[in-house]
Design a protein around this motif. Structure first.
Motif, PDB file in Angstrom:
ATOM      1  N   HIS A 176       0.860  -1.195   0.000  1.00 56.99           N
ATOM      2  CA  HIS A 176       0.000   0.000   0.000  1.00 56.99           C
ATOM      3  C   HIS A 176       0.888   1.234   0.000  1.00 56.99           C
ATOM      4  CE1 HIS A 176      -4.057  -1.629   0.450  1.00 56.99           C
ATOM      5  NE2 HIS A 176      -3.410  -2.689   0.910  1.00 56.99           N
ATOM      6  N   GLU A 177       0.469   2.231  -0.777  1.00 57.17           N
ATOM      7  CA  GLU A 177       1.352   3.378  -1.013  1.00 57.17           C
ATOM      8  C   GLU A 177       1.170   4.504  -0.015  1.00 57.17           C
ATOM      9  OE1 GLU A 177       1.027   4.584  -5.083  1.00 57.17           O
ATOM     10  OE2 GLU A 177       2.069   2.773  -5.780  1.00 57.17           O
ATOM     11  N   ILE A 178       2.282   5.116   0.295  1.00 57.54           N
ATOM     12  CA  ILE A 178       2.283   6.352   1.077  1.00 57.54           C
ATOM     13  C   ILE A 178       3.114   7.368   0.306  1.00 57.54           C
ATOM     14  CG2 ILE A 178       3.056   7.427   3.236  1.00 57.54           C
ATOM     15  CD1 ILE A 178       2.255   4.778   4.582  1.00 57.54           C
ATOM     16  N   SER A 179       2.503   8.484  -0.023  1.00 57.70           N
ATOM     17  CA  SER A 179       3.129   9.527  -0.849  1.00 57.70           C
ATOM     18  C   SER A 179       3.755   8.937  -2.117  1.00 57.70           C
ATOM     19  CB  SER A 179       4.143  10.321  -0.026  1.00 57.70           C
ATOM     20  OG  SER A 179       3.475  10.982   1.027  1.00 57.70           O
ATOM     21  N   GLY A 180       3.007   8.061  -2.765  1.00 61.18           N
ATOM     22  CA  GLY A 180       3.395   7.560  -4.081  1.00 61.18           C
ATOM     23  C   GLY A 180       4.300   6.343  -4.083  1.00 61.18           C
ATOM     24  N   LYS A 181       4.668   5.848  -2.916  1.00 66.77           N
ATOM     25  CA  LYS A 181       5.618   4.734  -2.836  1.00 66.77           C
ATOM     26  C   LYS A 181       5.059   3.660  -1.908  1.00 66.77           C
ATOM     27  CE  LYS A 181       9.639   6.086  -1.231  1.00 66.77           C
ATOM     28  NZ  LYS A 181      10.902   6.847  -1.094  1.00 66.77           N
ATOM     29  N   PRO A 182       5.170   2.361  -2.290  1.00 69.47           N
ATOM     30  CA  PRO A 182       4.741   1.330  -1.348  1.00 69.47           C
ATOM     31  C   PRO A 182       5.429   1.546   0.001  1.00 69.47           C
ATOM     32  CG  PRO A 182       5.328   0.338  -3.444  1.00 69.47           C
ATOM     33  CD  PRO A 182       5.712   1.788  -3.532  1.00 69.47           C
ATOM     34  N   MET A 183       4.699   1.290   1.089  1.00 66.62           N
ATOM     35  CA  MET A 183       5.297   1.605   2.404  1.00 66.62           C
ATOM     36  C   MET A 183       6.597   0.847   2.637  1.00 66.62           C
ATOM     37  SD  MET A 183       2.812   0.007   5.258  1.00 66.62           S
ATOM     38  CE  MET A 183       1.177  -0.162   4.618  1.00 66.62           C
ATOM     39  N   LEU A 184       6.679  -0.355   2.079  1.00 66.31           N
ATOM     40  CA  LEU A 184       7.932  -1.123   2.231  1.00 66.31           C
ATOM     41  C   LEU A 184       9.115  -0.408   1.583  1.00 66.31           C
ATOM     42  CD1 LEU A 184       9.439  -3.732   3.014  1.00 66.31           C
ATOM     43  CD2 LEU A 184       8.566  -4.781   0.925  1.00 66.31           C
ATOM     44  N   PHE A 185       8.866   0.302   0.475  1.00 64.98           N
ATOM     45  CA  PHE A 185       9.960   0.990  -0.218  1.00 64.98           C
ATOM     46  C   PHE A 185      10.529   2.136   0.621  1.00 64.98           C
ATOM     47  CE2 PHE A 185       8.802  -0.206  -4.898  1.00 64.98           C
ATOM     48  CZ  PHE A 185       8.740  -1.531  -4.523  1.00 64.98           C
ATOM     49  N   HIS A 186       9.690   2.731   1.461  1.00 65.29           N
ATOM     50  CA  HIS A 186      10.211   3.777   2.361  1.00 65.29           C
ATOM     51  C   HIS A 186      11.265   3.158   3.290  1.00 65.29           C
ATOM     52  CE1 HIS A 186       7.495   7.122   1.335  1.00 65.29           C
ATOM     53  NE2 HIS A 186       6.573   6.188   1.138  1.00 65.29           N
ATOM     54  N   ALA A 187      10.971   1.939   3.774  1.00 67.18           N
ATOM     55  CA  ALA A 187      11.932   1.254   4.652  1.00 67.18           C
ATOM     56  C   ALA A 187      13.177   0.842   3.868  1.00 67.18           C
ATOM     57  CB  ALA A 187      11.277   0.036   5.296  1.00 67.18           C
ATOM     58  N   ILE A 188      12.986   0.345   2.636  1.00 65.39           N
ATOM     59  CA  ILE A 188      14.149  -0.064   1.828  1.00 65.39           C
ATOM     60  C   ILE A 188      15.025   1.157   1.509  1.00 65.39           C
ATOM     61  CG2 ILE A 188      14.911  -1.037  -0.392  1.00 65.39           C
ATOM     62  CD1 ILE A 188      12.431  -2.837  -0.357  1.00 65.39           C
ATOM     63  N   ASP A 189      14.398   2.275   1.162  1.00 60.37           N
ATOM     64  CA  ASP A 189      15.174   3.479   0.842  1.00 60.37           C
ATOM     65  C   ASP A 189      16.020   3.924   2.031  1.00 60.37           C
ATOM     66  OD1 ASP A 189      14.220   3.552  -1.715  1.00 60.37           O
ATOM     67  OD2 ASP A 189      12.662   5.035  -1.308  1.00 60.37           O
ATOM     68  N   ALA A 190      15.437   3.861   3.219  1.00 58.36           N
ATOM     69  CA  ALA A 190      16.199   4.231   4.422  1.00 58.36           C
ATOM     70  C   ALA A 190      17.335   3.223   4.624  1.00 58.36           C
ATOM     71  CB  ALA A 190      15.273   4.255   5.637  1.00 58.36           C
ATOM     72  N   ALA A 191      17.036   1.946   4.449  1.00 61.80           N
ATOM     73  CA  ALA A 191      18.048   0.894   4.641  1.00 61.80           C
ATOM     74  C   ALA A 191      19.221   1.076   3.682  1.00 61.80           C
ATOM     75  CB  ALA A 191      17.410  -0.475   4.443  1.00 61.80           C
ATOM     76  N   GLN A 192      18.919   1.456   2.448  1.00 59.21           N
ATOM     77  CA  GLN A 192      19.987   1.597   1.450  1.00 59.21           C
ATOM     78  C   GLN A 192      20.981   2.697   1.782  1.00 59.21           C
ATOM     79  OE1 GLN A 192      18.123   1.719  -2.473  1.00 59.21           O
ATOM     80  NE2 GLN A 192      18.984  -0.321  -2.797  1.00 59.21           N
ATOM     81  N   LYS A 193      20.528   3.645   2.599  1.00 60.30           N
ATOM     82  CA  LYS A 193      21.443   4.736   2.971  1.00 60.30           C
ATOM     83  C   LYS A 193      22.490   4.271   3.966  1.00 60.30           C
ATOM     84  CE  LYS A 193      18.447   8.575   1.881  1.00 60.30           C
ATOM     85  NZ  LYS A 193      17.144   9.005   2.356  1.00 60.30           N
ATOM     86  N   ILE A 194      22.227   3.143   4.640  1.00 57.34           N
ATOM     87  CA  ILE A 194      23.189   2.717   5.657  1.00 57.34           C
ATOM     88  C   ILE A 194      23.781   1.335   5.410  1.00 57.34           C
ATOM     89  CG2 ILE A 194      22.385   4.149   7.587  1.00 57.34           C
ATOM     90  CD1 ILE A 194      20.663   1.793   8.494  1.00 57.34           C
ATOM     91  N   SER A 195      23.277   0.615   4.394  1.00 57.58           N
ATOM     92  CA  SER A 195      23.724  -0.771   4.258  1.00 57.58           C
ATOM     93  C   SER A 195      23.772  -1.244   2.806  1.00 57.58           C
ATOM     94  CB  SER A 195      22.770  -1.684   5.037  1.00 57.58           C
ATOM     95  OG  SER A 195      23.133  -3.032   4.855  1.00 57.58           O
ATOM     96  N   ASN A 196      24.716  -2.152   2.555  1.00 55.87           N
ATOM     97  CA  ASN A 196      24.777  -2.804   1.242  1.00 55.87           C
ATOM     98  C   ASN A 196      24.371  -4.278   1.351  1.00 55.87           C
ATOM     99  OD1 ASN A 196      26.909  -3.960   2.555  1.00 55.87           O
ATOM    100  ND2 ASN A 196      28.500  -3.066   1.262  1.00 55.87           N
TER     101      ASN A 196
END
Ligand code: UD1
Ligand code: MG
Length: 430
Positions: A25-45
């Protein structure tokens, strides 16, 4: 980047009452899971997403957007619960941050606080007036002792207002040791990840509570939660944009996608909706306009303009009730009541009121090319494919079906005729 991230997203999400998996389900145009993935990508490979319910669909959506995400299928029949979700997950680095796929409001500040320091486990805690639904954090001698899930609490524990916010940073060696030892001897017959806290405490490991903001750790479980999370996300997006210099009139009425970007001095009036990965540079978007996945530069749009995906609007005036789709307009004026689809229109061209590109014949879409300094009269239909070179005049009401030559006047009107005094005869007035 010496930290791994595991995102738990195997839960069913029945309270969403939807065939779409909860985390999509989207929040501000992005699936809510992608918000978590985007944050994760800033700190981890090294990011692993744990899936079970509708796993294939969620994995496919993730793979469309991201590369290098690992997937782990939870054996949820045999090992249900957050601890079960961690069974068999292999993390690469010496520490792992464990996130939930349904917490889209988490910020980098909170994540950074959780990954810092030398504790064996950093765990997120919040103090709540109403702690119901959360695991209670039992603190003895000012040290975390254990987490007790609400359903397992004795009455005195239910009164505890310090709760587990649900995100942890754990040393890999502890995960490797404790996860296989988890059992399901509790009220829900689930394998609780939270039981690793007690195991660590018993072995004198350092468990450090990190106080966090409640808003950021809100889990989205229902459509009501979804709407509430959207409000918070929108407030954050618009606050950041206004701080960076975007003028917004009545910002609470404006919607801006999390992927949209702004540059230069921009004004966004009330009721505007900016969707997708739109980029707006030095432009004025007027009341109730809708812009989707497009590039806008040095232009004004609306009120009530609609710019659909893959459009480029540069140095252009778009007025009310103008719809543009997959078109490039440079230095154009299209002031009123127009549909421009699959078109390219060059500098100095004026599009009159009521002009329509007839881009679809019922089977395929076709292109319309209009050159420089063309005057397209009101109520013209351009039946694509069609090319109008530079410096052409098209008379009002023309149906253009053939290409024109530079310098032409193009007209397809039938000649006007007048019948004298017809009105008076028809209505039998003297
Ligand atoms: C969990 C914590 C609780 C904490 C709360 C904070 C446990 C046992 N309890 O409870 O202490 O206060 O979060 O929100 O961890 N998931 C799986 N597989 C499963 C079950 C869950 O991947 O089998 C995922 C869910 O998709 C979700 C996350 O784990 O992203 C948390 O699950 P959820 O059911 O919301 O946990 P709570 O019961 O709320
Ligand atoms: Mg649960």
């Amino acid at each position: 980047m010496s930290i791994s991230v595991v995102i738990l997203a195997a839960g069913q999400g029945t309270r969403m009452k939807s065939t779409t998996p909860k985390v999509l389900h989207e929040i501000s145009g992005k699936p809510m899971l992608f918000h978590a993935i985007d944050a994760a990508q800033k700190i981890s490979n090294d990011i692993t997403v744990v899936l079970y319910h509708q796993a294939q669909r969620i994995q496919a959506e993730i793979e469309k957007e991201y590369k290098n995400i690992h997937f782990h299928m939870q054996d949820a029949e045999k090992y249900p619960g957050t601890g079960g979700a961690m069974k068999g997950v292999n993390v690469k680095h010496t520490k792992a941050l464990i996130l939930n796929g349904d917490m889209p409001l988490i910020t980098m500040d909170a994540l950074n606080a959780l990954i810092q320091g030398g504790a064996d486990i950093n765990m997120s805690v919040i103090k709540l007036d109403d702690p119901s639904g959360y695991g209670r954090v039992v603190i003895l001698d000012s040290k975390v002792h254990e987490i007790v899930e609400e359903k397992d609490c004795i009455p005195a524990q239910k009164e505890i207002q310090t709760v587990n916010a649900g995100i942890y940073c754990v040393k890999k060696e502890l995960l490797d040791k404790y996860i296989p030892l988890l059992n399901n001897e509790n009220a829900q017959k689930e394998y609780y990840l939270t039981d690793i806290i007690k195991m660590a405490v018993e072995e004198d490991k350092i468990v450090h509570p990190v106080m966090v903001e409640e808003e950021e750790f809100k889990g989205v479980n229902s459509k009501l939660d979804l709407a509430h999370a959207e409000e918070i996300m929108q407030r954050r997006i618009k606050t950041a944009l206004m701080k960076s210099g975007v003028t917004m009139r009545l910002p609470e009425t404006i919607y801006i996608d999390s992927r949209a970007t702004f540059e230069g001095e921009c004004i966004v009036e009330s009721g505007v909706s900016i969707q997708g990965a739109t980029h707006i540079k030095s432009s004025h978007i007027k009341t109730n306009s809708v812009i989707e996945d497009s590039y806008i530069e040095n232009s004004d749009i609306g009120p009530m303009g609609r710019i659909r995906p893959q459009s480029q609007i540069i140095n252009t005036h778009i007025g009310n009730f103008v719809e543009v789709k997959k078109s490039t307009l440079r230095g154009v004026k299209a002031g009123h009541l127009t549909y421009l689809g699959d078109a390219t229109i060059e500098e100095g061209t004026n599009i009159g009121a009521g002009v329509i590109t007839c881009n679809y014949d019922g089977k395929s879409k076709y292109q319309t090319h209009i050159g420089k300094n063309v005057f397209v009269g009101s109520d013209t239909q351009l039946v694509a494919p069609v090319t109008i070179p530079d410096e052409v005049m098209i008379g009002a009401g023309t149906t253009v079906t053939k290409d024109a030559q530079q310098g032409d006047l193009v007209l397809s009107r039938s000649a006007q005729k007048s019948i004298k005094n017809f009105f008076y005869k028809f209505f039998e007035k003297a």
